[in-house]
Design an enzyme around this catalytic site. Structure first.
Site, PDB file in Angstrom:
ATOM      1  N   ASP A 195       0.867  -1.174   0.000  1.00 43.14           N
ATOM      2  CA  ASP A 195       0.000   0.000   0.000  1.00 43.14           C
ATOM      3  C   ASP A 195       0.913   1.235   0.000  1.00 43.14           C
ATOM      4  OD1 ASP A 195      -2.352   1.671   0.596  1.00 43.14           O
ATOM      5  OD2 ASP A 195      -1.447   1.844   2.580  1.00 43.14           O
ATOM      6  N   ASP A 204      -7.412  -1.238   4.019  1.00 41.48           N
ATOM      7  CA  ASP A 204      -6.497  -2.323   3.643  1.00 41.48           C
ATOM      8  C   ASP A 204      -6.920  -3.661   4.256  1.00 41.48           C
ATOM      9  OD1 ASP A 204      -4.748  -0.600   2.232  1.00 41.48           O
ATOM     10  OD2 ASP A 204      -3.783  -0.009   4.101  1.00 41.48           O
ATOM     11  N   ASP A 251      -1.769  -0.577   6.221  1.00 44.88           N
ATOM     12  CA  ASP A 251      -1.937  -0.042   7.579  1.00 44.88           C
ATOM     13  C   ASP A 251      -3.325   0.537   7.832  1.00 44.88           C
ATOM     14  OD1 ASP A 251      -1.569   2.210   5.880  1.00 44.88           O
ATOM     15  OD2 ASP A 251      -1.087   3.422   7.633  1.00 44.88           O
TER      16      ASP A 251
END
Length: 280
Positions: free
Chosen positions: A49, A252, A248
């Site tokens: 990410d 996600d 995080d």
């Protein structure tokens, strides 16, 4: 020894797992199960990410571009007033920028967040839209010649957000997030291990490619809506890939759960940490 005494296998395996997870914990890697440890070595694709994982997750306002004679502070005040109801890091950066200038914010009504696109709210009776190109296209807003500025900002690795008041585009507020100091080194090491590294982000293609280039990542999946992150993981798994997902944020969590091994950054949200197999 194993043939002669099966108990050796029954003792050695859990001992190895316990020692391995214990050594991991000493180094800040919390492995939640023996299965995660066993699967981790089979991984051949790792998805990172962007915001809060590769970057610090503390974006700041970098540019305010005005149109139709509007003033920068006025645009910032309106945008910050609208974003006060948002929990998105980009929204928080706009609010922080306005507070640093001691701008007086007003209360927004009819606030609505549009995931992966932006926000809509009413400020002093005016309808305010603040968001990306996708939001402008869906709402049928003219960009009034601001396209070139948006492209330039994206190529610089910044995220441009268009501000529209009562259907008229009055400017762009761009925000940028700084890479973590060790992100390039991490990507280089992952490549050395033979892993395919993919950056996943909701940012537009240009911004994503600029940041990917800076980190040394040569594969990006951009403009992904939060609810579609898990689908991107599933697509790779359907091609026979063993996928690790590193993230995080709240959005996600489904992708972390879908991946073969989910890895959460522990400075992130509780739901991401809970969904992951390994916590850093």
């Amino acid at each position: 020894l194993i043939i002669a005494c099966p108990c050796a296998l029954g003792l050695a395996t859990p001992t190895a797992v316990i020692v391995g997870t214990g050594k991991g914990a000493e180094n800040g890697v919390l492995i939640r199960s023996g299965e995660a440890l066993e699967t981790a070595y089979k991984i051949n694709v790792i998805i990172l990410d962007k915001t809060g994982t590769l970057t610090l997750g503390q974006p700041v306002v970098t540019d305010i571009i005005t149109a139709h004679g509007s003033k920068k502070d006025e645009l910032l005040m309106i945008a910050a007033s609208a974003e006060r109801g948002s929990e998105h890091p980009l929204g928080e950066s706009i609010v922080n920028a306005a507070r640093e200038k001691n701008l007086v914010l007003t209360d927004a009504t009819e606030f609505k967040a549009i995931p992966g696109q932006g926000i809509v709210a009413k400020i002093n009776g005016q309808t305010v839209l603040l968001g990306n190109l996708k939001l402008m296209q869906e709402q049928g807003c003219s960009l009034d010649g601001l396209e070139k500025d948006a492209v330039r900002l994206s190529n610089e690795g910044k995220t441009p957000m268009f501000l529209v008041i009562n259907g008229r585009t009055v400017g762009i507020i761009s925000v940028a997030d700084t890479l973590k100091p060790y992100s390039k080194e991490v990507v280089r090491e992952l490549h050395r291990l033979g892993l395919k590294v993919i950056m996943l982000t909701g940012d537009n293609q240009r911004t994503a490619k600029a940041i990917a280039k800076e980190t040394g990542i040569n594969c990006t999946i951009a403009e992904v809506l939060p609810e579609h992150k898990a689908q991107e993981v599933k697509k790779l798994q359907e091609k026979g890939k063993m996928v690790a997902m590193v993230g995080d944020g709240i959005n996600d969590a489904p992708a972390l759960a879908q991946s073969n091994v989910g890895i959460a950054i522990c400075t992130g949200t509780d739901v991401a940490i809970e969904a992951a197999d390994i916590n850093l």
